[in-house]
Design a protein around this motif. Structure first.
Motif, PDB file in Angstrom:
ATOM      1  N   LEU A 119      71.607 -64.600 -58.423  1.00 56.56           N
ATOM      2  CA  LEU A 119      72.330 -63.401 -58.838  1.00 56.56           C
ATOM      3  C   LEU A 119      72.655 -62.542 -57.619  1.00 56.56           C
ATOM      4  O   LEU A 119      71.892 -62.514 -56.648  1.00 56.56           O
ATOM      5  N   VAL A 120      73.772 -61.830 -57.703  1.00 58.48           N
ATOM      6  CA  VAL A 120      74.257 -61.027 -56.589  1.00 58.48           C
ATOM      7  C   VAL A 120      74.014 -59.550 -56.879  1.00 58.48           C
ATOM      8  O   VAL A 120      74.328 -59.063 -57.970  1.00 58.48           O
ATOM      9  N   TYR A 121      73.450 -58.852 -55.909  1.00 57.83           N
ATOM     10  CA  TYR A 121      73.197 -57.429 -56.072  1.00 57.83           C
ATOM     11  C   TYR A 121      74.494 -56.647 -56.272  1.00 57.83           C
ATOM     12  O   TYR A 121      75.534 -56.965 -55.690  1.00 57.83           O
ATOM     13  N   ASN A 122      74.389 -55.598 -57.069  1.00 57.58           N
ATOM     14  CA  ASN A 122      75.511 -54.687 -57.290  1.00 57.58           C
ATOM     15  C   ASN A 122      75.419 -53.577 -56.241  1.00 57.58           C
ATOM     16  O   ASN A 122      74.816 -52.531 -56.461  1.00 57.58           O
ATOM     17  N   TYR A 123      76.035 -53.814 -55.078  1.00 60.51           N
ATOM     18  CA  TYR A 123      75.923 -52.874 -53.963  1.00 60.51           C
ATOM     19  C   TYR A 123      76.600 -51.542 -54.246  1.00 60.51           C
ATOM     20  O   TYR A 123      76.301 -50.545 -53.595  1.00 60.51           O
ATOM     21  N   GLY A 124      77.496 -51.530 -55.229  1.00 59.73           N
ATOM     22  CA  GLY A 124      78.185 -50.294 -55.556  1.00 59.73           C
ATOM     23  C   GLY A 124      77.348 -49.344 -56.393  1.00 59.73           C
ATOM     24  O   GLY A 124      77.735 -48.180 -56.579  1.00 59.73           O
ATOM     25  N   ARG A 125      76.219 -49.795 -56.892  1.00 56.49           N
ATOM     26  CA  ARG A 125      75.329 -48.922 -57.652  1.00 56.49           C
ATOM     27  C   ARG A 125      74.372 -48.243 -56.683  1.00 56.49           C
ATOM     28  O   ARG A 125      73.633 -48.903 -55.950  1.00 56.49           O
ATOM     29  N   ALA A 126      74.362 -46.931 -56.689  1.00 53.95           N
ATOM     30  CA  ALA A 126      73.623 -46.161 -55.686  1.00 53.95           C
ATOM     31  C   ALA A 126      72.149 -46.523 -55.660  1.00 53.95           C
ATOM     32  O   ALA A 126      71.541 -46.664 -54.597  1.00 53.95           O
ATOM     33  N   GLU A 127      71.547 -46.691 -56.855  1.00 57.43           N
ATOM     34  CA  GLU A 127      70.112 -46.985 -56.896  1.00 57.43           C
ATOM     35  C   GLU A 127      69.795 -48.368 -56.325  1.00 57.43           C
ATOM     36  O   GLU A 127      68.729 -48.572 -55.731  1.00 57.43           O
ATOM     37  N   VAL A 128      70.718 -49.323 -56.501  1.00 56.86           N
ATOM     38  CA  VAL A 128      70.498 -50.668 -55.990  1.00 56.86           C
ATOM     39  C   VAL A 128      70.627 -50.678 -54.467  1.00 56.86           C
ATOM     40  O   VAL A 128      69.799 -51.280 -53.761  1.00 56.86           O
ATOM     41  N   ALA A 129      71.662 -50.036 -53.951  1.00 55.55           N
ATOM     42  CA  ALA A 129      71.801 -49.939 -52.498  1.00 55.55           C
ATOM     43  C   ALA A 129      70.602 -49.215 -51.894  1.00 55.55           C
ATOM     44  O   ALA A 129      70.092 -49.603 -50.840  1.00 55.55           O
ATOM     45  N   ASN A 130      70.133 -48.185 -52.564  1.00 55.49           N
ATOM     46  CA  ASN A 130      68.949 -47.444 -52.111  1.00 55.49           C
ATOM     47  C   ASN A 130      67.730 -48.357 -52.067  1.00 55.49           C
ATOM     48  O   ASN A 130      66.936 -48.329 -51.119  1.00 55.49           O
ATOM     49  N   TYR A 131      67.564 -49.158 -53.103  1.00 52.04           N
ATOM     50  CA  TYR A 131      66.441 -50.105 -53.181  1.00 52.04           C
ATOM     51  C   TYR A 131      66.418 -51.040 -51.967  1.00 52.04           C
ATOM     52  O   TYR A 131      65.361 -51.274 -51.359  1.00 52.04           O
ATOM     53  N   LEU A 132      67.586 -51.551 -51.584  1.00 47.93           N
ATOM     54  CA  LEU A 132      67.660 -52.508 -50.489  1.00 47.93           C
ATOM     55  C   LEU A 132      67.562 -51.835 -49.124  1.00 47.93           C
ATOM     56  O   LEU A 132      66.875 -52.335 -48.222  1.00 47.93           O
ATOM     57  N   ILE A 133      68.241 -50.712 -48.950  1.00 44.70           N
ATOM     58  CA  ILE A 133      68.167 -50.013 -47.665  1.00 44.70           C
ATOM     59  C   ILE A 133      66.740 -49.545 -47.404  1.00 44.70           C
ATOM     60  O   ILE A 133      66.213 -49.674 -46.288  1.00 44.70           O
ATOM     61  N   ALA A 134      66.101 -49.020 -48.431  1.00 44.18           N
ATOM     62  CA  ALA A 134      64.702 -48.603 -48.277  1.00 44.18           C
ATOM     63  C   ALA A 134      63.822 -49.797 -47.957  1.00 44.18           C
ATOM     64  O   ALA A 134      62.853 -49.682 -47.196  1.00 44.18           O
ATOM     65  N   ASN A 135      64.147 -50.962 -48.517  1.00 44.41           N
ATOM     66  CA  ASN A 135      63.348 -52.152 -48.233  1.00 44.41           C
ATOM     67  C   ASN A 135      63.445 -52.542 -46.761  1.00 44.41           C
ATOM     68  O   ASN A 135      62.439 -52.925 -46.144  1.00 44.41           O
ATOM     69  N   ALA A 136      64.644 -52.444 -46.191  1.00 43.41           N
ATOM     70  CA  ALA A 136      64.790 -52.715 -44.758  1.00 43.41           C
ATOM     71  C   ALA A 136      63.896 -51.782 -43.945  1.00 43.41           C
ATOM     72  O   ALA A 136      63.176 -52.210 -43.031  1.00 43.41           O
ATOM     73  N   LYS A 137      63.921 -50.511 -44.280  1.00 42.66           N
ATOM     74  CA  LYS A 137      63.095 -49.534 -43.560  1.00 42.66           C
ATOM     75  C   LYS A 137      61.605 -49.779 -43.806  1.00 42.66           C
ATOM     76  O   LYS A 137      60.773 -49.568 -42.911  1.00 42.66           O
ATOM     77  N   PHE A 138      61.271 -50.212 -45.008  1.00 44.02           N
ATOM     78  CA  PHE A 138      59.879 -50.488 -45.356  1.00 44.02           C
ATOM     79  C   PHE A 138      59.256 -51.488 -44.396  1.00 44.02           C
ATOM     80  O   PHE A 138      58.151 -51.276 -43.867  1.00 44.02           O
ATOM     81  N   TRP A 139      59.943 -52.597 -44.147  1.00 45.83           N
ATOM     82  CA  TRP A 139      59.388 -53.614 -43.256  1.00 45.83           C
ATOM     83  C   TRP A 139      59.267 -53.092 -41.831  1.00 45.83           C
ATOM     84  O   TRP A 139      58.300 -53.421 -41.128  1.00 45.83           O
ATOM     85  N   LEU A 140      60.226 -52.301 -41.407  1.00 45.10           N
ATOM     86  CA  LEU A 140      60.184 -51.771 -40.048  1.00 45.10           C
ATOM     87  C   LEU A 140      59.096 -50.726 -39.879  1.00 45.10           C
ATOM     88  O   LEU A 140      58.441 -50.653 -38.825  1.00 45.10           O
TER      89      LEU A 140
END
Length: 734
Positions: A377-398
């Motif tokens: 399945l492909v993420y819905n990048y246009g949904r603010a909460e979904v983009a937030n989920y992924l961007i925060a995940n990038a920062k989480f690992w760092l």
């Protein structure tokens, strides 16, 4: 006075109550304080005043598992516990419905807006003390759920026990469960908008997971790791700069090395800290890149179909064990990069798919939300909460794991709506084009926030098309990545190497074409896992000729790669010429190092890394055209390539590569300087398994013009070999 409304009672018993905190716990009814408890598996429930330890009331069983009773002489809430009795056993429990909310208004606002920079601090499972009691706070985003509850080993996996509190319009459900601690397993039981129960869901922001094939999330306390890598963190920005030597060792942890004495189990994170890190140091690599370690259910995906985006896989240990691996690498001067997969996710029932009964994380339309290549399945990048989920995940690992970089997987599949789709199988963007504008915006914001969050990190794009500006700044219209894999160079050069040397003259351009665009991005030259799997064979297996020629071809290719503009990436096993195609289910064939030919390749990689790090000309101007110059790039008949590399210090390096098994004696090559030229490395040296042809002691330039230069040297060009010269006591030619 009625102790409980009949409708409330019915919905509690069926697990369908949408406002459990409005019913359970202590509530004032007609001027009297009433306690209500839902608790299966007990015969008696008593309310105990926490301050005095005395019984405040004995509750009566109303029906089934529901107990209720008035609290004599009490009109206001007070801190309490519950004393349970079943048979001859009596024990005390805290009441989850005796605790107020944990999440603050700011968290709620940022979550609703889709701008929570540290989303993982609000959602997920957090061990904490709340209202003086130890436990775990759970919070999950499920806006279209009728109700959500936490189930786990602490409540018999009974979804009626711990129905969660809904937090307004954000769609977040939360509950504090006293007594739940690090190591407890849990999932979310969610009823969709019609009240139908969905398959139990793992926590999208869970910090740990059970060992596959089990799929529950595991409570993990991330608060108390003591890092010892401040020295590395302080200087890593220099190690990631475009003028720095970057040589990356790509590793699939499960198959790097196993323990035969224990059923060939993979090494743990801490064992890898003790074995993988010293090996990378000894081999001269500057970085280790790990195939995805976010929890994944199917081992055959190698981690590229993750479910637990916030959980390092439990296959090798706990989150702190993974931190210990990163910490050990940093203390040894090695950076750690992970492959990160924000492009798609699997359809496993416990994952993100239709998480609350709707297409929440994915697009509802399969033309946008389903990936035909991987059945994902492909993420819905246009949904603010979904983009937030992924961007925060990038920062989480760092931030939480001190990682030094993210290699973003399958970027091309994100950039284009028609990727791997036929006409009629994709939806154009708002302008009628094929570009995925929402994904492009997501990648830009991810890079901006990742670089802003932690100093000195890098992001790398696996991007196989000619999309412009992958490494350009976002304020200049670029995507903002630090580096990009040079997939074109990899494909062209491996196709060339597969040719019989007698035919290579007809494919000469495959080795030179990459220089036409080598300085348009900040490139990494990747020989990754994708080149040694799915029937492609091993790297040495791609080489033509008899055994000697195969090894010589491979050594020459490595010399070509390490002297070519671009940072380096090599998949494990390639450094000692593993013969078999990579198998993710078994260890590398380390026994091959008992053979001198394989040991010779390993020694060559070690020496190439040393030469690369110690020679500014081989890395300092990787991304600038002035760092490279052809001396002879057109000798297709001999399949010989000659060029110079130059660093900011002006000291040149001369590279000569011969991709035929013919030795050339008295071969004259123009050089940019007079003086002596030392043979610094020769892949045909006996040390590496070669024939020993070469130029011992180097060569002094003659005032004889060649290749348009005033000085030249006459050398022996070994068969199927790369020779590297550096100048000493040289003067610039006229």
């Amino acid at each position: 006075m009625s102790l409980i409304d009949a409708d409330d009672l019915s919905r509690l018993l069926s697990g369908q109550h949408t406002d459990p905190f409005g019913v359970l716990g202590l509530h004032e009814v007609d001027g009297q304080l009433v306690a209500r408890v839902f608790r299966p598996g007990v015969a008696e429930v008593e309310v105990i005043d926490r301050k005095t330890g005395r019984r405040a009331a004995r509750l009566e069983r109303i029906e089934g598992e529901v107990f209720a009773g008035a609290i004599p002489r009490r009109k206001k809430w007070f801190p309490y516990t519950l004393r349970m009795t079943e048979g001859t056993e009596t024990w005390v429990e805290e009441d989850a419905y005796g605790f107020g909310p944990v999440m603050g208004e700011l968290d709620e606002y940022l979550l609703g807006e889709g701008t929570h920079g540290h989303l993982w601090t609000a959602l997920g499972a957090h061990v904490m003390e709340h209202q003086g009691v130890l436990g775990t706070h759970f919070a999950v985003w499920a806006p279209n759920a009728r109700r959500a509850s936490v189930v786990g080993n602490f409540n018999g996996w009974d979804g009626r026990r711990h129905l969660m509190r809904r937090r307004g319009a954000t769609g977040v459900h939360e509950i504090f469960l006293p007594g739940v601690a690090d190591g407890d397993s849990y999932k979310y039981e969610i009823a969709n908008g019609d009240g139908a129960l969905l398959p139990l869901k793992a926590d999208p922001v869970g910090f740990g997971a059970e060992l596959p094939p089990r799929t529950a999330s595991v409570v993990r306390d991330l608060r108390n790791y003591d890092w010892n890598d401040a020295g590395w963190i302080a200087q890593r920005g220099k190690a990631h700069a475009i003028d720095a030597p970057i040589s990356i060792y790509e590793v699939h942890l499960e198959s790097w090395r196993t323990v035969p004495e224990e059923g060939n189990r993979p090494l743990t994170y801490r064992e890898l800290a003790a074995q993988l890190v010293p090996y990378a140091v000894d081999m001269g690599f500057t970085h280790i890149e790990l195939t995805p370690i976010s929890e994944y259910p199917f081992g055959g995906s190698w981690g590229y179909q993750p479910v637990g985006m916030y959980a390092p896989t439990s296959r090798f240990g706990s989150p702190d064990d993974f931190r210990a691996l990163v910490d050990a690498a940093h203390q040894a001067g090695i950076g750690v990069i992970i492959d990160w997969v924000p492009g798609h996710f699997p359809t496993d029932s416990h994952g993100l798919g239709r998480f609350d009964g709707t297409a929440l994380y994915e697009h509802a339309d399969p033309k946008e939300g389903y990936h035909p290549d991987w059945n994902t399945l492909v993420y819905n990048y246009g949904r603010a909460e979904v983009a937030n989920y992924l961007i925060a995940n990038a920062k989480f690992w760092l931030e939480e794991y001190n990682l030094d970089g993210l290699r973003v997987d399958a970027v091309a599949s994100m950039l284009y709506r028609d990727y791997s789709r036929k006409d009629g199988e994709w939806v154009p963007n708002k302008d009628g084009g094929r570009e995925n504008l929402e994904a492009i915006d997501f990648l830009r914001r991810m890079n901006e926030q990742a670089y802003a969050a932690q100093d000195g990190i890098m992001t790398v794009a696996e991007e196989s098309t000619a999309f412009p500006g992958v490494c350009a700044r976002t304020d200049a219209g670029g995507l903002g990545f630090g580096y990009k894999w040079n997939m074109g160079w990899m494909n062209d050069t491996l196709r060339y190497m597969a040719e019989d040397p007698i035919n290579r003259r007809y494919h000469h351009d495959k080795m030179t074409f990459g220089l036409h665009y080598a300085f348009t991005e900040n490139f990494i030259l990747p020989i990754s896992h994708d080149e040694v799997v799915h029937g492609k064979g091993s790297l040495i297996g791609k080489m033509p000729g008899d055994d000697w020629q195969k090894f010589a071809n491979l050594r020459a290719y490595f010399g070509f790669m390490w002297c070519h503009p671009g940072k380096k990436l090599l998949f494990m096993g390639c450094e000692f010429a593993q013969i078999a195609e990579w198998n993710h289910e078994q260890s590398l064939d380390w026994h091959l190092l008992e053979n001198s030919a394989h040991a010779g390749v390993q020694t060559l990689i070690r020496d190439l890394n040393t030469l690369y790090r110690e020679t500014p000309a081989l890395h300092g101007l990787d991304s600038k055209a002035e760092g490279f110059a052809w001396i002879d790039g057109g000798n297709a008949n001999d399949s010989v390539f000659v060029w110079t590399r130059q660093g900011a210090d002006g000291e040149p390096v001369l590279v000569v590569v011969n991709f035929t098994p013919v030795t050339h004696h008295g071969y004259r090559i123009g050089v940019p300087r007079a003086g002596h030229w030392n043979e610094r490395l020769n892949t045909d040296a006996p040390l590496y398994g070669g024939s020993g042809q070469g130029n011992p002691g180097g060569r002094t330039a003659d005032p004889v013009s060649a290749h348009g230069l005033d000085h030249s040297i006459e050398i022996t060009v070994p068969p199927l070999a790369c020779v590297v010269f550096t100048s000493s006591d040289a003067k610039a030619g006229s």
